[in-house]
Design an enzyme around this catalytic site. Structure first.
Site, PDB file in Angstrom:
ATOM      1  N   LYS A 247       0.714  -1.218   0.123  1.00  0.00           N
ATOM      2  CA  LYS A 247       0.106   0.082  -0.019  1.00  0.00           C
ATOM      3  C   LYS A 247       0.917   1.230  -0.007  1.00  0.00           C
ATOM      4  CE  LYS A 247      -3.880  -2.081   0.076  1.00  0.00           C
ATOM      5  NZ  LYS A 247      -4.974  -1.586  -0.854  1.00  0.00           N
TER       6      LYS A 247
ATOM      7  N   GLU B 256      -9.634   5.937   3.108  1.00  0.00           N
ATOM      8  CA  GLU B 256     -10.556   5.182   3.745  1.00  0.00           C
ATOM      9  C   GLU B 256      -9.568   3.764   3.760  1.00  0.00           C
ATOM     10  OE1 GLU B 256      -9.731   5.423   0.524  1.00  0.00           O
ATOM     11  OE2 GLU B 256      -9.284   3.336   0.006  1.00  0.00           O
TER      12      GLU B 256
ATOM     13  N   SER C  20       1.557  -9.644  -1.114  1.00  0.00           N
ATOM     14  CA  SER C  20       1.127  -8.226  -0.939  1.00  0.00           C
ATOM     15  C   SER C  20       1.548  -7.675   0.553  1.00  0.00           C
ATOM     16  CB  SER C  20      -0.191  -8.063  -1.249  1.00  0.00           C
ATOM     17  OG  SER C  20      -1.288  -9.128  -0.376  1.00  0.00           O
TER      18      SER C  20
HETATM   19  C1  LIG Z   1      -2.071  -6.811   2.728  1.00  0.00           C
HETATM   20  C2  LIG Z   1      -3.089  -6.566   1.605  1.00  0.00           C
HETATM   21  N1  LIG Z   1      -3.097  -7.135   0.657  1.00  0.00           N
HETATM   22  C3  LIG Z   1      -4.031  -6.988  -0.341  1.00  0.00           C
HETATM   23  C4  LIG Z   1      -5.043  -6.091  -0.161  1.00  0.00           C
HETATM   24  C5  LIG Z   1      -6.188  -5.925  -1.436  1.00  0.00           C
HETATM   25  O1  LIG Z   1      -5.776  -4.688  -1.732  1.00  0.00           O
HETATM   26  P1  LIG Z   1      -5.434  -4.518  -3.383  1.00  0.00           P
HETATM   27  O2  LIG Z   1      -4.016  -4.902  -3.487  1.00  0.00           O
HETATM   28  O3  LIG Z   1      -5.658  -3.160  -3.753  1.00  0.00           O
HETATM   29  O4  LIG Z   1      -6.410  -5.462  -4.225  1.00  0.00           O
HETATM   30  C6  LIG Z   1      -4.949  -5.433   1.055  1.00  0.00           C
HETATM   31  C7  LIG Z   1      -5.855  -4.362   0.971  1.00  0.00           C
HETATM   32  N2  LIG Z   1      -5.973  -3.582   2.109  1.00  0.00           N
HETATM   33  C8  LIG Z   1      -6.953  -2.473   1.868  1.00  0.00           C
HETATM   34  C9  LIG Z   1      -6.658  -1.576   3.213  1.00  0.00           C
HETATM   35  O5  LIG Z   1      -5.729  -1.905   3.999  1.00  0.00           O
HETATM   36  O6  LIG Z   1      -7.459  -0.687   3.348  1.00  0.00           O
HETATM   37  C10 LIG Z   1      -8.462  -3.044   1.803  1.00  0.00           C
HETATM   38  O7  LIG Z   1      -9.001  -3.215   3.081  1.00  0.00           O
HETATM   39  C11 LIG Z   1      -9.045  -2.199   0.764  1.00  0.00           C
HETATM   40  C12 LIG Z   1      -8.281  -1.022   0.093  1.00  0.00           C
HETATM   41  C13 LIG Z   1      -9.672  -3.037  -0.260  1.00  0.00           C
HETATM   42  C14 LIG Z   1      -4.101  -5.536   1.652  1.00  0.00           C
HETATM   43  O8  LIG Z   1      -4.004  -4.928   3.069  1.00  0.00           O
END
Ligand SMILES: Cc1ncc(COP(=O)(O)O)c(/C=N/[C@H](C(=O)O)[C@@H](O)C(C)C)c1O
Length: 385
Positions: A81, A103, A369
């Site tokens: 992120k 958000e 990720s």
């Molecule tokens: C470690 C990890 N891996 C994958 C994701 C999925 O988000 P994307 O990579 O945007 O598909 C997330 C998504 N995290 C967001 C968040 O932290 O706010 C999520 O909850 C949303 C943006 C979908 C994540 O934390």
């Protein structure tokens, strides 16, 4: 701003000035040497890039392929992120913004936003569903330690969808001095494109690292989990137009695609507008968003980024839906095979290996990720280890 028939900016008129300002300025700002220098040096010296492309030998033995893990879990803050929030915070400063809002669902994007706001000395407010605040407590406390204000979203299902609605409402009310850092390849144009560009550093590195290790830039398969789709967009970015590279997207099936408790958007979704973007989303016949379910907050999202809707619709991407139970077991398996406890979101991508066919000795890159620290409570509650 379209990916095939998906994308665009379907926003309330009051939000138009903010979006226009962003659309008119972001490309020329990120093209400047000054932006690139700052972006690249922070990615290197602050985030810790390039992240390793690690050859997982025990995994490779077990699955009879050459499996590499792209270690976004080793980024500062523990997930991919931050690649996006670094880009957006530099942009926000260049646009003269004073306040940042965001958000979050899993809290990783919230932490990544709070982190760069502390780095740049900017005021930070993160909107988070009340349910997510409970299931991602470590990240909530980290955001507060980093100086951010966490505002619970109490409407609807009290998860990411509701946090995004709250954040958008705030942005409409504070357009001039506030920048909204969206955490995934979702929302009105230019967000999906801009976030994908910031995350594209992932596949840029994979190409050069694979060339060094395998004498070729292209793997046979790239696998990534998809919530909104930003880590996948980054891992796929430089391979979209290389058909010999298979793009595998792992969504969250939750308790099962036909259980009524799922977040498998490409399996269950239909075309509609969500958070300003025309895409696929899980909705009732009269267009109300269906509450999604996934054991992982990061994939617990009823929509999907327009780029992935197009990858699905065009057949360029292969989409699988991984159930909660399988993802949890995959997290434990990765921990015991390679000593890496993954975020539960990333465990979905890893389990996809069991759901697709590939040839012996295919070169496979799995985008890891995030790391599993934020999910310890969930692992403990699940207890299957
Ligand atoms: C470690 C990890 N891996 C994958 C994701 C999925 O988000 P994307 O990579 O945007 O598909 C997330 C998504 N995290 C967001 C968040 O932290 O706010 C999520 O909850 C949303 C943006 C979908 C994540 O934390």
């Amino acid at each position: 701003g379209f990916y095939g028939k998906f994308g665009g900016a379907y926003i309330p008129e009051m939000l138009h000035p903010n979006i226009e300002e962003l659309k008119d300025n972001y490309e020329q700002i990120i093209a400047t040497e000054e932006f690139q220098d700052q972006f690249r040096s922070l990615l290197k010296d602050y985030v810790g890039r390039p992240t390793p492309l690690y050859f997982a030998s025990r995994l490779s033995e077990k699955y009879a392929a050459k499996i590499y893990l792209k270690r976004e879990d080793l980024c500062h803050t523990g997930a991919h992120k931050v690649n996006n929030t670094i880009g957006q915070i530099i942009l926000a400063k260049k646009l003269g913004k004073k306040r940042i809002i965001a958000e979050t669902g899993a809290g990783q994007h919230g932490v990544a936003t709070a982190t760069v706001c502390a780095l740049m000395g900017m005021d930070c407010t993160v909107y988070m569903g009340e349910l997510d605040i409970q299931r991602q407590r470590p990240n909530v406390e980290r955001m507060k330690i980093l100086g951010a204000t966490v505002v619970p979203a109490t409407s609807g299902s009290k998860t990411l969808k509701d946090a995004t609605n709250e954040a958008m409402r705030q942005w409409i009310n504070n357009p001039v001095d506030t920048h909204y850092i969206i955490g995934s390849v979702v929302g009105p144009h230019p967000y999906p494109e801009m976030v994908a560009r910031f995350q594209s550093v992932i596949s840029e590195e994979i190409k050069s690292q694979l060339l060094e290790k395998e004498g070729r830039e292209n793997p046979d398969l790239v696998i990534a989990c998809v919530g909104g789709g930003s880590n996948a967009a980054g891992a796929f970015y430089h391979y979209y137009n290389t058909p010999e590279v298979r793009l595998i997207a792992a969504e969250a099936a939750g308790l099962g695609v036909s259980s009524g408790k799922s977040a498998a958007t490409t399996a269950l979704g239909t075309m509609g507008i969500l958070h300003g973007s025309k895409t696929l989303l899980m909705q009732t016949d009269d267009g109300q968003v269906v509450e999604p379910h996934s054991i992982s907050a990061g994939l617990d999202y009823p929509g999907i980024g327009p780029v992935h809707a197009h990858l699905f619709d065009s057949g360029r991407g292969e989409f699988v839906a991984v159930e909660d139970e399988d993802a949890m077991k995959a997290g434990i398996e990765l921990s015991r095979l390679e000593g890496i406890i993954p975020a539960i979101e990333s465990a979905h991508a890893f389990h996809a290996l069991n759901m697709i066919s590939f040839k012996k000795d295919d070169v496979i890159v799995i985008n890891l990720s995030g790391r599993g620290d934020k999910d310890l409570d969930t692992y403990i509650k699940w207890g299957g280890y």
